[in-house]
Structures are given as C-alpha cells and as structure tokens.
Design an enzyme around this catalytic site. Sequence first.
Site, PDB file in Angstrom:
ATOM      1  N   TYR A  43       0.867  -1.192   0.000  1.00 36.81           N
ATOM      2  CA  TYR A  43       0.000   0.000   0.000  1.00 36.81           C
ATOM      3  C   TYR A  43       0.894   1.228   0.000  1.00 36.81           C
ATOM      4  O   TYR A  43       1.731   1.399   0.886  1.00 36.81           O
ATOM      5  CB  TYR A  43      -0.916  -0.009   1.237  1.00 36.81           C
ATOM      6  CG  TYR A  43      -2.092   0.930   1.096  1.00 36.81           C
ATOM      7  CD1 TYR A  43      -3.112   0.646   0.200  1.00 36.81           C
ATOM      8  CD2 TYR A  43      -2.175   2.106   1.838  1.00 36.81           C
ATOM      9  CE1 TYR A  43      -4.195   1.492   0.047  1.00 36.81           C
ATOM     10  CE2 TYR A  43      -3.260   2.966   1.701  1.00 36.81           C
ATOM     11  CZ  TYR A  43      -4.259   2.649   0.797  1.00 36.81           C
ATOM     12  OH  TYR A  43      -5.330   3.495   0.652  1.00 36.81           O
ATOM     13  N   SER A 183     -21.207  -2.453  -0.755  1.00 34.12           N
ATOM     14  CA  SER A 183     -20.010  -2.243   0.071  1.00 34.12           C
ATOM     15  C   SER A 183     -20.320  -1.135   1.076  1.00 34.12           C
ATOM     16  O   SER A 183     -21.320  -0.416   0.942  1.00 34.12           O
ATOM     17  CB  SER A 183     -18.827  -1.827  -0.816  1.00 34.12           C
ATOM     18  OG  SER A 183     -19.065  -0.548  -1.355  1.00 34.12           O
ATOM     19  N   ALA A 184     -19.444  -0.992   2.070  1.00 33.60           N
ATOM     20  CA  ALA A 184     -19.684   0.041   3.082  1.00 33.60           C
ATOM     21  C   ALA A 184     -19.656   1.429   2.430  1.00 33.60           C
ATOM     22  O   ALA A 184     -20.510   2.275   2.710  1.00 33.60           O
ATOM     23  CB  ALA A 184     -18.630  -0.071   4.177  1.00 33.60           C
ATOM     24  N   TYR A 298     -12.190   4.178  -7.371  1.00 33.39           N
ATOM     25  CA  TYR A 298     -11.622   4.324  -6.015  1.00 33.39           C
ATOM     26  C   TYR A 298     -11.258   2.975  -5.411  1.00 33.39           C
ATOM     27  O   TYR A 298     -10.677   2.906  -4.328  1.00 33.39           O
ATOM     28  CB  TYR A 298     -12.579   5.102  -5.092  1.00 33.39           C
ATOM     29  CG  TYR A 298     -13.864   4.382  -4.756  1.00 33.39           C
ATOM     30  CD1 TYR A 298     -14.918   4.337  -5.652  1.00 33.39           C
ATOM     31  CD2 TYR A 298     -14.025   3.743  -3.535  1.00 33.39           C
ATOM     32  CE1 TYR A 298     -16.093   3.676  -5.351  1.00 33.39           C
ATOM     33  CE2 TYR A 298     -15.206   3.079  -3.215  1.00 33.39           C
ATOM     34  CZ  TYR A 298     -16.229   3.056  -4.127  1.00 33.39           C
ATOM     35  OH  TYR A 298     -17.394   2.389  -3.815  1.00 33.39           O
ATOM     36  N   GLY A 299     -11.576   1.889  -6.089  1.00 34.25           N
ATOM     37  CA  GLY A 299     -11.218   0.567  -5.588  1.00 34.25           C
ATOM     38  C   GLY A 299     -11.105  -0.403  -6.741  1.00 34.25           C
ATOM     39  O   GLY A 299     -11.594  -0.128  -7.843  1.00 34.25           O
ATOM     40  N   GLY A 300     -10.460  -1.540  -6.495  1.00 34.77           N
ATOM     41  CA  GLY A 300     -10.277  -2.532  -7.560  1.00 34.77           C
ATOM     42  C   GLY A 300     -10.514  -3.926  -7.024  1.00 34.77           C
ATOM     43  O   GLY A 300      -9.631  -4.791  -7.104  1.00 34.77           O
ATOM     44  N   MET A 301     -11.718  -4.156  -6.469  1.00 32.56           N
ATOM     45  CA  MET A 301     -11.985  -5.412  -5.767  1.00 32.56           C
ATOM     46  C   MET A 301     -11.804  -6.645  -6.643  1.00 32.56           C
ATOM     47  O   MET A 301     -11.417  -7.705  -6.147  1.00 32.56           O
ATOM     48  CB  MET A 301     -13.406  -5.407  -5.169  1.00 32.56           C
ATOM     49  CG  MET A 301     -13.630  -4.429  -4.035  1.00 32.56           C
ATOM     50  SD  MET A 301     -12.517  -4.604  -2.626  1.00 32.56           S
ATOM     51  CE  MET A 301     -12.866  -6.220  -2.019  1.00 32.56           C
ATOM     52  N   TRP A 324      -8.474   9.050  -4.109  1.00 31.24           N
ATOM     53  CA  TRP A 324      -7.796   8.379  -2.993  1.00 31.24           C
ATOM     54  C   TRP A 324      -7.997   9.239  -1.751  1.00 31.24           C
ATOM     55  O   TRP A 324      -7.483  10.367  -1.674  1.00 31.24           O
ATOM     56  CB  TRP A 324      -6.309   8.218  -3.307  1.00 31.24           C
ATOM     57  CG  TRP A 324      -5.569   7.355  -2.356  1.00 31.24           C
ATOM     58  CD1 TRP A 324      -6.098   6.448  -1.468  1.00 31.24           C
ATOM     59  CD2 TRP A 324      -4.153   7.288  -2.177  1.00 31.24           C
ATOM     60  NE1 TRP A 324      -5.101   5.827  -0.766  1.00 31.24           N
ATOM     61  CE2 TRP A 324      -3.893   6.326  -1.183  1.00 31.24           C
ATOM     62  CE3 TRP A 324      -3.075   7.938  -2.777  1.00 31.24           C
ATOM     63  CZ2 TRP A 324      -2.610   6.005  -0.771  1.00 31.24           C
ATOM     64  CZ3 TRP A 324      -1.802   7.622  -2.364  1.00 31.24           C
ATOM     65  CH2 TRP A 324      -1.565   6.650  -1.367  1.00 31.24           C
TER      66      TRP A 324
END
Length: 419
Positions: A43, A183-184, A298-301, A324
């Site tokens: 990260y 998702s949250a 914002y994410g790459g699940m 981000w």
Amino acid sequence: VAPSKQSEESWVAPWGGATRWAQVKMIAAPWNPADLLSVHGVYPSPWERAEDPDGAFAEAIRFSAFEEGKIVAGSEGWGRVVKVYPDKEDSGTKVYVEPPSSSLKVGDFVVPGVSGLGTLRSSLWAPESHWIRLDRGQELFDALGPFTPAALFQTGGTAWRMLHDFFKLDSRGDVVVQNAGNSAVGFMVSQIAAAILNVPCISLIRKGNRTPTQVQQLQDYLKERGKATLVLPEESITKNSVAKLFESMESQHRHTIIDADTFEEHPLSVRLALNAVGGSSVNKLLLFLNNHGTVVTYGGMSREPITVDTSEFIFRNIDLAGYWHSRWMVQQYRQQEEQRRINSSGVEDARLTMMTALVNAVLDQRLECPPVQSFTLRDFQMALGASSEMATIRQKVVFDCQEDKPQSAPRKPSTKKNK
Ligand SMILES: NC(=O)c1ccc[n+]([C@@H]2O[C@H](COP(=O)([O-])OP(=O)(O)OC[C@H]3O[C@@H](n4cnc5c(N)ncnc54)[C@H](OP(=O)(O)O)[C@@H]3O)[C@@H](O)[C@H]2O)c1
C-alpha cells in the site's frame, strides 16, 4: 496490544519542538480492504517527500511502529484522548505554555486526521494535529455504542468527497451510478446522494453465489436502508435493459426533473459513475454514463484491469479519473499546517466540516452508518475470514480495541437502525 515503544509507563516524546502530542485510547477500528495491502507491504504512502519536508510525519509513523520496519495496520476508527503532552504536570522545569482553547483535552472523542496512523491497537500517541475532534462524539457513542460509528468516517468521507468534488450534482436531473453498491462505501454513497443531495442513485451489485432470494433481500435492504433508487445485479444488465430502465425512471422521477420556477425540464443525466470493482464491471457502468461523463475509480476489488473501448474517449468524451481519500486527507492536513504557520487562528478545516456534517446527519437520522460486526483484536483470523465472506447483507468487520479476551464466536452483529 500496546506497542513496546508506546507503553504508557516508558513513553518518551520523540518531539523536540513545541508540538503537542495526544495519547488516544482507541475505542474501535474497522478492517478495510486497504489494510490487507498494508500487511502485504504494497500500500503506497500518500505522503510525497515534498509534502513532508521536515520528515515529521515519517517520524511519527516510524515512532508508531512496534519495531523498526514494521507498521501497524489500520487507518481509521475512533478513540478518546487520555493524555496530552506537554501538560502542566509534565512541564518539569520548562516554562509551561497554556495551549490554545482549540487544543485537544482529556476525554475528547477523536478520529484520525491523516491516514496511516495504525489504529488497530489499544492506544497510540500522535501529534495533536493528526487528530480531528468530534464535538458530538459523546452523543454518537450514547446513540450507537462503540462499534457502529467506527466505520462511518472513512467510508462516509470517501463517499462524501466523490459526490461533491467531481461535479456539482443537481437534483434536477442528475443520477449517480455505482458498482459494489452493497459495500460500506457504496452504502454511504447511495444514502448521501439521496438524503443530502436529493439525487437518485443506481447501485449495481453482483449476484455471485447468492440465491435469488438472497439477491432479492439484498436489493430490498439497499433500497430501504441504503436509500438507493434502483439496485440491479450487474450480471443481468444489457444495453437494452438500461435504455428501458431510463424510460421508466424518467416517468417515475418526473417531479424531480421539472424546475419549480421555470417549468423547464431537466432530462435524467448520469455524469458520475463510481467504480470500486474494475474489470468488466466498468463496462456495465459505462452503459449508464452520459456523453462527457466521468468514471471515478476508487477501488479494484476484482483485481482486474479496466479496458475501455477507444470510441468511448473519442466519440463520447468519457473521462476516467481516480480518487484516494488518504491523499485528500494529507492535502487538507498540509493546508491546515501551512495556514497555522501564517495565521495562528487557522482557516476552516474541510476535514472537520465534513466529519461534522456526517455526524450531524447520523444523529439527525438522515444517514445510517454501514452495518458492522465486532471482533476482538485477538480474534483477527476469524474476523478476516468474516470480512471475505459473500454474505447476504455485508457487515464491516470492526475491531474492539479495548477488549483483550479471546472470544469463541463473533459477537452478535450490530445492524440496529439508528434510533
Ligand atoms: N480510494 C479510496 O480512498 C478508498 C477509500 C475507502 C475504500 N476504498 C476501496 O473501496 C472498495 C470498497 O471498500 P469497502 O470498505 O466499502 O468494502 P467492503 O464493505 O468490504 O465491500 C467490499 C465490496 O467489494 C465487492 N467484492 C469483493 N470481492 C469482489 C470481487 N472479486 N469482484 C467484484 N466485487 C467484489 C463486495 O461484493 P460482495 O458482497 O458481492 O462480495 C462488496 O461490494 C475497496 O476496494 C476499498 O479498497 C477506497
């Protein structure tokens, strides 16, 4: 649980100047997908060298490690100030300078104001400027208990920024579309869109291995509690089905798209698509997006790359952007520090404004925190197993930072609606 370097008895401030430090007893901290990346050591840091010229933050992070080269996971959560330093009693022979009234005090409820503090622990010291005080923290604790509010700040903050910073969304016609609607962050996106901006939100979910009954339960839940206008399994979305959907939405939401003063009609328009999944899911989002619209990733699940047809850029002028939250928090922190240097009274802190708006909306029952399930820090293996399960209703894993006893089974999830 307490890092050796930070044990209450032997703590020595690494601070050499006038910085005030606060020791915070963490109440609870959620487990986020990014924490796994931190554990794997992949990260990235949101701190550019240029943003931390004196190395103060790097020093604070190094100091917060258990031992050299090891970083504590956890970037959010909430806690209470148990000690500030320097305090009158610690001043010794030094001349004690009375802190400004805005300074943190013992008993204050706080959340991290920068990312990377390593909140998955019972207590930690950090410079006072790394915390944000919650003026209504006690009320939040009394209303929702220790665990539920812990997941509000980063998920709600990420959702808040993405809905405010890319477009000035207009309730007369704008519609937002997102994937990972369960998702949250997705739960907060659909609620903030509806309750704060009065903008409809279309949430895509994945059926995965859920039964049709479970999919229906999830759709009902996200519409009722998540305030999503439509909840659609992305596996069933086609170009034709999207066109039909818009026809029926236009007639259902007619009252929201006619300007009350001018009687001018504002056709439904999807300018903003929020992507937490990547891969082919983005192509489903693009079916909804208007020309000149923006996909914010914002994410790459799915861990799959995004492949977008060339024509989307040339003929439809689609933008692909990213968000981000850690970077935004660091930018705001630096701005505050610079302002404080120029003008000691400071300027409005966008982080505080946003946190206050989120807390007020939760206490006024306009927003609901994402559902959570709590675990002790010792039960982290059980907790991580629960976080990767595909449940009918997803519950964010939140660690109880104060309970140290082993637990045989997860505590009953706290999915209770805000009072
Ligand atoms: N950029 C930022 O600043 C920022 C801030 C916060 C979060 N995030 C990111 O946002 C995303 C959501 O975070 P969260 O805390 O809200 O997560 P969460 O509550 O744990 O939810 C995870 C979501 O991802 C879906 N998912 C899991 N595995 C998947 C796969 N292989 N393919 C497709 N979907 C999958 C889940 O769907 P199922 O229920 O169907 O499994 C669920 O909707 C994460 O990628 C996280 O890293 C980014």
